[in-house]
Design an enzyme around this catalytic site. Structure first.
Site, PDB file in Angstrom:
ATOM      1  N   ARG A  82      37.093  36.202  37.297  1.00 62.53           N
ATOM      2  CA  ARG A  82      35.750  36.608  37.726  1.00 62.53           C
ATOM      3  C   ARG A  82      34.775  35.440  37.666  1.00 62.53           C
ATOM      4  O   ARG A  82      33.877  35.319  38.504  1.00 62.53           O
ATOM      5  CB  ARG A  82      35.271  37.797  36.866  1.00 62.53           C
ATOM      6  N   SER A 111      40.844  52.049  37.847  1.00 59.46           N
ATOM      7  CA  SER A 111      41.324  50.694  38.112  1.00 59.46           C
ATOM      8  C   SER A 111      40.145  49.749  38.281  1.00 59.46           C
ATOM      9  O   SER A 111      39.304  49.928  39.171  1.00 59.46           O
ATOM     10  CB  SER A 111      42.165  50.686  39.393  1.00 59.46           C
ATOM     11  N   ASP A 159      47.743  46.980  30.184  1.00 62.11           N
ATOM     12  CA  ASP A 159      48.701  45.863  30.218  1.00 62.11           C
ATOM     13  C   ASP A 159      49.475  45.709  28.907  1.00 62.11           C
ATOM     14  O   ASP A 159      50.432  44.930  28.840  1.00 62.11           O
ATOM     15  CB  ASP A 159      47.975  44.549  30.543  1.00 62.11           C
TER      16      ASP A 159
HETATM   17  C1  S3P Z   1      42.777  43.794  35.958  1.00 63.90           C
HETATM   18  C2  S3P Z   1      42.840  45.147  35.985  1.00 63.90           C
HETATM   19  C3  S3P Z   1      44.052  45.913  35.683  1.00 63.90           C
HETATM   20  C4  S3P Z   1      45.077  45.076  34.947  1.00 63.90           C
HETATM   21  C5  S3P Z   1      45.241  43.725  35.553  1.00 63.90           C
HETATM   22  C6  S3P Z   1      43.928  42.966  35.542  1.00 63.90           C
HETATM   23  C7  S3P Z   1      41.510  43.125  36.322  1.00 63.90           C
HETATM   24  O1  S3P Z   1      44.632  46.345  36.889  1.00 63.90           O
HETATM   25  O2  S3P Z   1      46.315  45.747  34.901  1.00 63.90           O
HETATM   26  O3  S3P Z   1      46.203  42.972  34.833  1.00 63.90           O
HETATM   27  O4  S3P Z   1      41.361  41.913  36.053  1.00 63.90           O
HETATM   28  O5  S3P Z   1      40.637  43.793  36.877  1.00 63.90           O
HETATM   29  P1  S3P Z   1      44.158  47.726  37.598  1.00 63.90           P
HETATM   30  O6  S3P Z   1      42.737  47.579  37.917  1.00 63.90           O
HETATM   31  O7  S3P Z   1      44.997  47.852  38.825  1.00 63.90           O
HETATM   32  O8  S3P Z   1      44.441  48.792  36.587  1.00 63.90           O
END
Ligand code: S3P
Length: 430
Positions: free
Chosen positions: A24, A169, A317
């Site tokens: 980000r 998500s 994760d």
């Molecule tokens: C992440 C969000 C999660 C996570 C990924 C990193 C992120 O995925 O599993 O390793 O940086 O926004 P999801 O948003 O698909 O759950």
């Protein structure tokens, strides 16, 4: 790589920067005016993919260099990206794919985005659907809802929407909020449970007008974003392997410094505590709006628990590692509401059930999780990482606690999120 029972894990460790926050910082820094200096940037392959994509769109980014985790991103403002000369390649990184696609829908040039075989099999309709509702022109080239995606310029602002996301998500939420920067009015996203909120926190510090209420986030379009200093906390998802290792391997005691404990990410700590773990938090502080602390973790006698509902996104994760941990806890652990694990870098539900069974665990897969009857010793096995970094690291720790030898195949995939994982693990076994 081969793992077998060794000494207890002992000592002190500073784990590398958070992957989500590092991504980000590059993206928002690119869209801001002026320089964003990011310290403790994660030099994992995923975050390097984000850097190369934004460089390909004309952003000057200095660093990182070997042994020096600081980068400088010279942003050009919300409308300063330029058309890349070729296809944008995100490698293995779902976060780059989904967040960057949100940004690309607002640009006045066309792009094609792709990634490795894993990325090309992961579901992108979850962003294509809401972004299309915003009148973005985004398509799956193979027509199956997967990458490569083409994203075409629409020459006018996107249409603001309120989106009720069917999944919790952060990648989906962030993709829509980033597209919302280029919309004609306020855009909001509600999720079934709050997912990690790093985008909301960081966008706000860059000057975006963004608010959160419960599991709904709302963003206003066309802000002036300003370059920031971002201090990236250590990644709790990387700390997870040492936390679990110390809890599982008798006699262990590890001190893990500067771990991000944002409440939308600390589910594993809460679950471990419910299982009877001894984890002390020291030196609680804030870095760039994110809560951090040091963790003192000691070998503990654990018992099973039920993991379900809103805690799942806060440890999504870490579930592979927690599944291993549950094998070392007395009694039954039930993991529910974790269907999302099927669409990660690999199908992590299948992979955990298959590989832990190989190691002698009493585990059955369910439609949305697994049931583990713990407290029985595991034995070594040959484990294919499926090129999934989190599987490789979880089974390396399992191998240290199991009887006999465990061989991890294609173990080098840890470079995705933790290039020095094996070195750091080694440093605790001296
Ligand atoms: C992440 C969000 C999660 C996570 C990924 C990193 C992120 O995925 O599993 O390793 O940086 O926004 P999801 O948003 O698909 O759950």
């Amino acid at each position: 790589m081969i793992f077998q029972k060794n000494k207890p894990l002992k000592g002190e460790l500073t784990i590398p920067g958070d992957k989500s926050i590092s991504h980000r910082a590059v993206m928002f820094g690119s869209l801001a005016d002026g320089c964003t200096e990011v310290t403790n940037f994660l030099q994992g392959a995923d975050c390097l993919s984000t850097i190369s994509c934004f460089r390909a769109m004309g952003i000057q980014i200095e660093g990182p260099e070997a042994g020096h985790d600081t980068i400088r991103v010279y942003g050009k403002g919300l409308h300063g990206l330029r058309k890349p000369d070729s296809i944008l390649d995100v490698g293995n990184s779902g976060t780059t794919m989904r967040l960057m696609s949100g940004i690309l829908t607002g640009q006045s040039f066309d792009t094609t985005v792709t990634g490795d075989a894993s990325i090309q099999s992961r579901p992108m309709n979850r962003i294509i659907t809401p972004l299309s509702m915003m009148k973005a022109d985004i398509k799956s080239i193979p027509g199956n809802g997967c990458a490569p995606l083409t994203i075409s310029s629409i020459h006018k602002p996107l249409s603001a929407i309120h989106y009720d996301s069917p999944v919790a998500s952060a990648q989906v939420k962030s993709s829509i909020l980033l597209a919302g920067l280029y919309a004609d009015d306020k855009t909001s996203v509600s999720e079934p449970y709050l997912s990690r909120n790093h985008s909301e926190l960081m966008l706000q510090s860059f000057g975006a007008k963004i608010t959160s209420e419960g599991s709904t986030a709302t963003i206003e379009p066309d802000p002036n974003l300003y370059g920031q200093k971002v201090v990236v906390p250590g990644d709790i998802s990387s700390a997870a392997y040492f936390i679990a290792g110390a809890l599982m391997i008798p006699g262990s005691e590890v001190y893990i410094k500067n771990v991000g404990i944002n409440p939308t990410r600390d589910g594993m700590l809460r679950v471990c505590e419910a299982m009877g773990a001894s984890i002390e938090k020291h030196n609680i502080h804030e870095a760039s709006g994110e809560l951090c602390c040091d963790l003192l973790v000691k070998y503990s006698s654990l018992h099973g628990t039920t993991i379900e509902g809103e805690i799942i996104p806060a440890m999504i994760d870490e579930i592979p590692m927690v599944a291993v941990l549950a094998c070392f806890a007395e009694g039954t652990t039930v993991i529910k509401d974790a269907k999302e694990l099927k669409v990660k870098e690999s199908n992590r539900l299948d992979a955990m059930v298959e590989n832990l069974s190989k190691m002698g665990a009493d585990i059955i897969g369910t439609e949305d999780g697994m049931i583990i009857h713990g407290g029985k010793p595991l034995h070594g096995a040959v484990i294919d990482s499926r090129l999934d970094h989190r599987l490789a690291m979880s089974f390396a720790i399992a191998g240290l606690a199991a009887d006999g030898q465990t061989e991890i195949q294609r173990a080098e995939c840890v470079t995705i999120s933790y290039p020095k994982f094996y070195e750091d693990l080694d440093s605790l076994m001296k």
